[in-house]
Design a protein around this motif. Sequence first.
Motif, PDB file in Angstrom:
ATOM      1  N   THR A 104      69.130  69.517  90.811  1.00  0.00           N
ATOM      2  CA  THR A 104      68.821  70.872  90.776  1.00  0.00           C
ATOM      3  C   THR A 104      67.458  71.087  90.252  1.00  0.00           C
ATOM      4  O   THR A 104      67.475  70.447  89.004  1.00  0.00           O
ATOM      5  CB  THR A 104      69.794  71.633  89.964  1.00  0.00           C
TER       6      THR A 104
ATOM      7  N   THR B   7      68.018  74.779  94.160  1.00  0.00           N
ATOM      8  CA  THR B   7      67.600  75.454  93.103  1.00  0.00           C
ATOM      9  C   THR B   7      68.300  76.515  92.562  1.00  0.00           C
ATOM     10  O   THR B   7      69.480  76.794  93.198  1.00  0.00           O
ATOM     11  CB  THR B   7      66.106  76.363  93.539  1.00  0.00           C
TER      12      THR B   7
ATOM     13  N   PRO C 216      62.847  81.555  88.376  1.00  0.00           N
ATOM     14  CA  PRO C 216      63.789  80.914  89.168  1.00  0.00           C
ATOM     15  C   PRO C 216      64.892  81.425  89.419  1.00  0.00           C
ATOM     16  O   PRO C 216      65.492  81.468  90.335  1.00  0.00           O
ATOM     17  CB  PRO C 216      63.911  79.396  88.570  1.00  0.00           C
TER      18      PRO C 216
END
Length: 491
Positions: free
Chosen positions: A159, A210, A379
Motif C-alpha cells: 500500500t 493506494t 492521497p
Amino acid sequence: MPFAKTGGLADVCGALPMRVAESGNRTAVIMPAFRSIRRSGIPIQSTDISFAVPMSPQKLVGCRLLKSTLPDGETPVWFIDQPQYFDRDALYGTSLGDYGDNDERFAFFCRASIMAMARIGWPVDIVHCNDWQTGLVPAIMKADPNLPETLRDASSVLTIHNLAYQGHFPRESFAWTGLNWRHFNHDEFEFYNHLNYLKTGIISSDVITTVSSKYAEEIRTDEHGCGLDGVLESVSERVFGITNGIDETIWNPSSDPNLTTNFGVENWQFGKTQNKTALQERFGLEVNPDMPMIGLIGRLASQKGWDSIVPVIRRHLQENRPTQWIVLGSGDARYERELRELASAYPDQFALHIGFSDELAHQIEAGSDMFVMPSLYEPCGLNQLYSLRYGSVPVVTPTGGLANTVVDCTETSLGDRTATGFYIYTNDPDGVDAAIGRALEMRFHHPDGWAQIVTTGMMQDWSWTKSAKEYVQLYAETIALKVPPKRKLAK
C-alpha cells in the motif's frame, strides 16, 4: 496505531487488521520496537524468540521479538526489538533531516520481519506491506533462494500512502538486502543507478493499493507521479485504490468524551452550537452562535495549501468579514510565524494552537461550521471524513481522496441530495476564497440547503468496516489467482 504515529499510515495499521479479523481471518502486525512503544502505556510482553540477521559478512545483528495486541485485545502485534536501530527519539529522523542509516535500519527490519514470520509459525497467505519502509519485503520474497517455507506460497500487497516518500538511497545500500548483486537491475532493485525501496516494492508486489481510487489514477501522471509514474504505469493492471476508513468508535459525535455536548444527525444544530460556544469561550473569541466558525487541522506545510489559505484568513480578518477561524497544527516556521501574528492582531476572530492535541482536534470538528482542506495533493485525507461525521462541511481541493469522499454542492447534487461539501476549483487565494464564499452564501441565505448538506454528510459510511471488506475481497482474489486480479474494485 497506539504504539507509534506520524500520519495516516498509523491509522491504517491500527484499524485494518482488526476489521479484517472481524470477517473471520487471522491477522497480525509486525513493526519495529520504536522507543514510543514503551511510552504507550500498553503492556508489552517479552518472548523467547530471538535470532540474528547477517547484515554483511562482518556484521551479524541480533534481535528479539516482543509482543502486545491492538486495542481489540485479540490481534497480536509483534515488535522487532533491536535498540541500535529503533530505540531513538523519532521514527525516521529529526528536524535536521532523516537518519543517515535509514537504508540499513529498514533493510534490517524487512529481513528480520521475514525471519520473524517463519519463527512465529503461522501459515501465511498474504503479506501486506506499507510504504517504502517495507518495500524490500516483496522483492526479497521473490528473489531470496533461502526464503522460509512458510512464505513460499504467500502473496504480497503493497500500500502506497504517500508516493512522495520513497526511500531513495545510493546503490551501495543494496548490500544490506543480503541478495546477489545480479538482482540490482532495472527490472528489480535498480532505479537510475540508485536503490529506491518504494520502486522495488512496486515492481515486485503481486498487488499495489493506494488509499483512494483517485490517487491511484493521479500517481500515474507526471504531475503527481514523483518520478515513479512510468514505473506505476507499467504495472497499472495491478494498481487498485481503496479509500481509507475512520474508526467510528473513536470519531463518533454522539459518544465522543472530548465534546462539551454530544450530538447526532437528529440534533446537530444544538450540539454544534454548544461545542462552538465552548471553543469561543476557551480561546477568547466573540461568543456568537450565529458566527460561522472555520476550522483547519494539520501539518503547516506547502503540500497542505497554506500558501493559499493564509492570505484568505488575513483577508477575512482585515476586512472584518463575518467569520471566525480556528487552526490546530505545527510545521513550517514561516507559516507558524504568520499565523501567530494574525492570532495576536485579531484575538476575537482567530484562534491558534501550535502543536497537536487529540482532544482539541475532536472539539474543532464538533464546533466548526466548515472545515477547509486546500491540499495540493492528498492521497486520502482523514480530516474531511471526520468533518463529514461531525457535521463540519468540508471545503476541499478535488484531489486524491478528497475527490472520492466529498461531493461538490451544485444545483444537481443539491437537488438529488448527494451534496456533502464544496470544491476549490483553483488552488490559489482567490479560488479558496471563492469556495468559502459559496459555502457561506449557502449557510446564510439557504439554511434548508445547508442543513441538507450537513445531514447528508453525517449519514455517510466511511467506516473501516466498509474499507476492510474491499481489502478482504482483494486478498481473496489475489490468493485464488496467484496473479493480479483483472477487475477493478468498486470505488
